[in-house]
Design a protein around this motif. Structure first.
Motif, PDB file in Angstrom:
ATOM      1  N   MET A   1       0.820  -1.214   0.000  1.00  0.00           N
ATOM      2  CA  MET A   1       0.000   0.000   0.000  1.00  0.00           C
ATOM      3  C   MET A   1       0.854   1.263   0.000  1.00  0.00           C
ATOM      4  O   MET A   1       0.338   2.365   0.177  1.00  0.00           O
ATOM      5  CB  MET A   1      -0.900   0.008   1.243  1.00  0.00           C
ATOM      6  N   PHE A   2       2.147   1.134  -0.223  1.00  0.00           N
ATOM      7  CA  PHE A   2       3.097   2.232  -0.036  1.00  0.00           C
ATOM      8  C   PHE A   2       4.053   2.319  -1.218  1.00  0.00           C
ATOM      9  O   PHE A   2       4.563   1.301  -1.688  1.00  0.00           O
ATOM     10  CB  PHE A   2       3.873   1.971   1.265  1.00  0.00           C
ATOM     11  N   ASP A   3       4.268   3.535  -1.689  1.00  0.00           N
ATOM     12  CA  ASP A   3       5.273   3.801  -2.722  1.00  0.00           C
ATOM     13  C   ASP A   3       6.418   4.571  -2.081  1.00  0.00           C
ATOM     14  O   ASP A   3       6.240   5.733  -1.675  1.00  0.00           O
ATOM     15  CB  ASP A   3       4.682   4.646  -3.865  1.00  0.00           C
ATOM     16  N   GLY A   4       7.565   3.936  -1.950  1.00  0.00           N
ATOM     17  CA  GLY A   4       8.715   4.596  -1.356  1.00  0.00           C
ATOM     18  C   GLY A   4       9.651   3.584  -0.742  1.00  0.00           C
ATOM     19  O   GLY A   4       9.669   2.418  -1.140  1.00  0.00           O
ATOM     20  N   HIS A   5      10.417   4.036   0.231  1.00  0.00           N
ATOM     21  CA  HIS A   5      11.333   3.137   0.922  1.00  0.00           C
ATOM     22  C   HIS A   5      11.389   3.504   2.404  1.00  0.00           C
ATOM     23  O   HIS A   5      10.941   4.574   2.810  1.00  0.00           O
ATOM     24  CB  HIS A   5      12.726   3.165   0.274  1.00  0.00           C
ATOM     25  N   ILE A   6      11.944   2.601   3.176  1.00  0.00           N
ATOM     26  CA  ILE A   6      12.049   2.781   4.623  1.00  0.00           C
ATOM     27  C   ILE A   6      13.519   2.874   4.991  1.00  0.00           C
ATOM     28  O   ILE A   6      14.329   2.091   4.493  1.00  0.00           O
ATOM     29  CB  ILE A   6      11.409   1.591   5.376  1.00  0.00           C
ATOM     30  N   HIS A   7      13.850   3.829   5.850  1.00  0.00           N
ATOM     31  CA  HIS A   7      15.199   3.855   6.407  1.00  0.00           C
ATOM     32  C   HIS A   7      15.105   4.040   7.912  1.00  0.00           C
ATOM     33  O   HIS A   7      14.149   4.617   8.424  1.00  0.00           O
ATOM     34  CB  HIS A   7      16.100   4.904   5.739  1.00  0.00           C
ATOM     35  N   HIS A   8      16.104   3.491   8.602  1.00  0.00           N
ATOM     36  CA  HIS A   8      16.109   3.473  10.064  1.00  0.00           C
ATOM     37  C   HIS A   8      17.236   4.346  10.606  1.00  0.00           C
ATOM     38  O   HIS A   8      18.311   4.426  10.010  1.00  0.00           O
ATOM     39  CB  HIS A   8      16.292   2.038  10.574  1.00  0.00           C
TER      40      HIS A   8
END
Length: 108
Positions: free
Chosen positions: A92-99
């Motif tokens: 459901m998401f367009d993008g990326h995850i960073h921590h």
């Protein structure tokens, strides 16, 4: 205190806002709250930002007593289960995850 944050840089797919939030609340939040040693879990949804700032649809913030507690949480079975469950959210998401990991420092 140690704070680990996950930034969901991008956007929720059109028409998926309610489903995205429900998925977080119903499927992921119970897992995140079960991480060993977690002191606090916060989910933040973007409502506005400065002009030209990157878009963060959501930020997840978790708090731990120290880096050893964070390390134990990151090696726990529930963390790996939550990573697998997150795959449904990413549909459901367009993008990326960073921590990012922060030392909260002393309170004033």
């Amino acid at each position: 205190m140690i704070i680990r944050q996950a930034f969901f840089e991008g956007t929720i797919k059109p028409g998926q806002d309610d489903a995205f939030r429900a998925y977080v609340a119903e499927k992921l939040m119970p897992m995140w709250l079960a991480f060993p040693g977690v002191k606090e879990v916060r989910v933040l949804y973007n409502i506005e930002r400065d002009e030209g700032a990157p878009s963060y649809a959501m930020a997840l913030s978790t708090m731990y007593e120290d880096q050893a507690a964070l390390a134990a949480a990151l090696e726990s079975p529930v963390r790996y289960e939550s990573r697998e469950m997150t795959k449904g959210l990413l549909e459901m998401f367009d993008g990326h995850i960073h921590h990012h990991v922060f030392d909260m420092g002393p309170s004033s």
